[in-house]
Motif scaffolding. Structure first.
Motif, PDB file in Angstrom:
ATOM      1  N   GLN A 105       0.809  -1.225   0.000  1.00  0.00           N
ATOM      2  CA  GLN A 105       0.000   0.000   0.000  1.00  0.00           C
ATOM      3  C   GLN A 105       0.839   1.270   0.000  1.00  0.00           C
ATOM      4  N   ASN A 106       2.131   1.141   0.366  1.00  0.00           N
ATOM      5  CA  ASN A 106       2.970   2.347   0.454  1.00  0.00           C
ATOM      6  C   ASN A 106       3.978   2.414  -0.684  1.00  0.00           C
ATOM      7  N   ILE A 107       3.548   2.058  -1.891  1.00  0.00           N
ATOM      8  CA  ILE A 107       4.421   2.108  -3.059  1.00  0.00           C
ATOM      9  C   ILE A 107       4.456   3.531  -3.616  1.00  0.00           C
ATOM     10  N   ILE A 108       5.666   4.047  -3.794  1.00  0.00           N
ATOM     11  CA  ILE A 108       5.804   5.404  -4.359  1.00  0.00           C
ATOM     12  C   ILE A 108       6.327   5.380  -5.791  1.00  0.00           C
ATOM     13  N   LEU A 109       6.817   4.211  -6.230  1.00  0.00           N
ATOM     14  CA  LEU A 109       7.346   4.119  -7.594  1.00  0.00           C
ATOM     15  C   LEU A 109       7.275   2.662  -8.055  1.00  0.00           C
ATOM     16  N   HIS A 110       6.743   2.473  -9.255  1.00  0.00           N
ATOM     17  CA  HIS A 110       6.703   1.138  -9.869  1.00  0.00           C
ATOM     18  C   HIS A 110       7.744   1.114 -10.980  1.00  0.00           C
ATOM     19  N   ILE A 111       8.733   0.243 -10.842  1.00  0.00           N
ATOM     20  CA  ILE A 111       9.824   0.162 -11.815  1.00  0.00           C
ATOM     21  C   ILE A 111       9.650  -1.107 -12.634  1.00  0.00           C
ATOM     22  N   VAL A 112       9.726  -0.972 -13.949  1.00  0.00           N
ATOM     23  CA  VAL A 112       9.567  -2.128 -14.829  1.00  0.00           C
ATOM     24  C   VAL A 112      10.652  -2.088 -15.900  1.00  0.00           C
ATOM     25  N   PHE A 113      10.964  -3.269 -16.416  1.00  0.00           N
ATOM     26  CA  PHE A 113      11.864  -3.320 -17.564  1.00  0.00           C
ATOM     27  C   PHE A 113      11.106  -2.928 -18.830  1.00  0.00           C
ATOM     28  N   GLN A 114       9.867  -3.395 -18.908  1.00  0.00           N
ATOM     29  CA  GLN A 114       9.051  -3.087 -20.084  1.00  0.00           C
ATOM     30  C   GLN A 114       7.623  -2.777 -19.638  1.00  0.00           C
TER      31      GLN A 114
END
Length: 424
Positions: free
Chosen positions: A81-90
Motif C-alpha cells: 500500500q505504500n508504493i511510491i514508484l513502480h519500476i519495470v523493464f518493459q
C-alpha cells in the motif's frame, strides 16, 4: 531479463545514465534508491524520490513487465500500500490504480546497457565449468577475493563446530577427536568414522590412549571386525574389546566402514589404526595444536604417526600382503587434516579471544601448498594462478557456493564482469 537481475541493477545503480523519466515524461529524481528487501513485501524499502517538485518517501516495487503487478496479486496485498514508484523493464500495460493514486511508473528498458543483458544471458545459460567462462578474465579478480572467501568458509565451518561444542559441553578435545575421525575417514567413510567416534564418550578414549592395543581394539570392535578373529593378533584385539565393552558398557551397535573404491593405503583398517596411534602418542592433542605458531610444527605432530606393526604387512585382517612397510601418514594426507580439521577448530577456539585470529589462521593457509584437484585445475585452465592453500581453498569454496549454484548476481567476479564493457 529477470526480476532478480532488475533488482540487482537497481541496487548497484548499474545504468547508462540517471536522467530518469516516468512513462508520462515527468522527471524522476532518485534521492535514495532504498534498501533491498530480500524477504516478502516490496523489493526496496525506505526510498525517496522527487517528481514534479514533490518529494515522496516509501517503497519501490520492480517487475519485468507492468502486468506482473496484476499477475502477482499485489493490489489486494496490504504490504504494497505504500508504493511510491513502480519500476519495470518493459511497460506492457496501464495499471489503473497507479493512475488513480498518482504512482509513477519508470520503464528501464532504455537505461540498461544491452551488453549487460548479453553478459547475464551468458552467465545464466552457461553449462561450462563456471557460468562466466566465456567472458571470464583472470585479471578482474577483486582485491581480497581469496581472503573474503576463506573467512566465509571458516565462519561456516565454525558454526558447525560450535554446534558440536554445545553438544559436548565445550570439550574441544572431544570435538577435535570427532573432527579428526571424520577426516581420517575421507569421503567414503567420513560419516561412519564420525559415528564411531561419537558412539563412545571421549573420556573412555582418554583412559585407553596410554594403551595403543586397547584403543585399536575399541575402534576395531565398534566397527564389527572382531567377531570372528582370523589370526592371533585379532584374538588379542577381540579379548581386549570384550573386556572394554563390559567395563565401559559399550553399545552393541556396530558401524561397518567401507572398502569399496579405496586404495589400500586408505583402507579403513589402516586409517583407524593410525588414528589410534595419533592419540596414543599425543596427550592433550588439542592443547598442543592451539599453541602452535607455525604450520611446520603441526606437521611434526603427525610426522611419526603410523599404523601398528601388524599393518606393516597387512591391509585387511588375516590377509598377509606382499608389500611390507610401515603405514605412515603421507604429507598430502596431513595437509588435508590441517586444512579441513585443525585450522577451522583453531579459528573457532581463538576467534572470541583474540582479534588477530583471522590474520593468524589465514597465514597458516598461505604457508601451505595449494591443493591439487579437478576444480583447482579448471581454474588454472582459465588463467588463474594458485600459489598456496589459501587460494585453492578459496577457489574451491567459491566454485561450490557461487558457480555451481549459478549465483552470479551475488558473486564479486560476476559483479565486475557485468559492470565492465563487452571487450574484456
Amino acid at each position: 531479463m529477470t526480476e532478480k537481475l532488475l533488482q540487482y541493477l537497481w541496487n548497484f545503480k548499474v545504468f547508462k545514465h540517471f536522467d530518469f523519466k516516468d512513462i508520462e515524461g515527468n522527471s524522476v529524481e532518485i534521492h535514495d534508491f532504498g534498501k533491498w528487501n530480500t524477504d516478502s513485501g516490496p523489493d526496496f524499502l525506505s526510498a525517496r524520490i522527487k517528481i514534479n517538485d514533490l518529494i515522496f518517501a516509501g517503497n519501490i516495487e520492480l517487475h519485468v513487465k507492468s502486468s506482473d503487478w496484476i499477475f502477482h496479486n499485489h493490489s489486494s496485498d496490504p504490504n504494497y500500500q505504500n508504493i511510491i514508484l513502480h519500476i519495470v523493464f518493459q511497460n506492457d500495460m496501464e495499471i489503473e490504480e497507479f493512475n488513480h493514486n498518482h504512482i509513477p511508473t519508470l520503464e528501464l528498458l532504455n537505461y540498461i546497457d544491452q551488453d549487460i543483458l548479453w553478459k547475464y544471458k551468458k552467465l545464466a545459460g552457461g553449462s561450462q565449468f563456471i557460468p562466466c567462462e566465456t567472458i571470464f578474465n583472470p585479471t578482474r579478480i577483486p582485491v581480497n577475493f581469496h581472503e573474503q572467501n576463506m573467512l566465509k568458509k571458516l565462519e561456516q565451518k565454525s558454526l558447525e563446530l560450535e554446534k558440536s561444542l554445545q553438544q559436548f559441553k565445550n570439550n574441544f578435545e572431544a570435538v577435535l577427536f570427532q573432527s579428526l575421525a571424520y577426516s581420517f575417514g575421507l569421503k567414503v567413510n567420513a560419516f561412519i568414522f564420525k559415528q564411531i567416534a561419537e558412539s563412545v564418550d571421549f573420556s573412555i578414549i582418554n583412559k585407553l590412549r596410554h594403551n595403543e592395543t586397547q584403543l585399536e581394539a575399541l575402534l576395531f570392535g565398534i566397527s564389527g571386525w572382531l567377531e570372528n578373529p582370523e589370526d592371533d593378533r585379532m584374538k588379542i584385539w577381540k579379548r581386549e574389546f570384550d573386556f572394554i565393552k563390559v567395563k565401559f558398557n559399550i553399545s552393541d551397535l556396530k558401524f561397518r566402514p567401507k572398502f569399496l573404491r579405496l586404495r589400500p593405503p586408505n583402507f579403513p583398517t589402516i586409517r583407524l589404526s593410525q588414528l589410534a596411534n595419533l592419540y596414543h602418542q599425543h596427550q592433550s592433542l588439542f592443547s598442543k595444536i592451539i599453541h602452535i605458531q607455525r604450520s611446520e610444527d603441526i606437521f611434526e605432530i603427525f610426522k611419526k604417526v603410523k599404523a601398528s606393526e601388524y599393518w606393516d604387512n597387512h591391509f585387511n585382517f588375516g590377509k598377509i600382503s606382499t608389500v611390507h612397510q610401515p603405514k605412515t601418514l603421507s604429507r598430502d594426507f596431513v595437509e588435508l587434516l590441517i586444512l579441513n580439521t585443525v585450522l577451522p577448530l583453531k579459528y573457532t577456539y581463538q576467534k572470541y579471544q583474540n582479534e588477530e585470529t583471522a590474520d593468524e589462521v589465514l597465514n597458516f593457509y598461505r604457508h601451505l601448498p595449494a591443493e591439487k584437484n579437478a576444480v583447482v585445475s579448471d581454474w588454472k585452465r582459465l588463467g588463474l594462478t594458485c600459489k598456496n592453500a589459501l587460494e585453492s581453498q578459496s577457489l574451491i569454496y567459491h566454485y561450490k557456493n557461487s558457480c555451481e549454484e549459478k549465483n552470479c548476481l551475488n558473486c564479486s567476479i560476476g559483479f565486475k564482469l557485468l559492470k565492465e564493457s563487452s571487450n574484456v
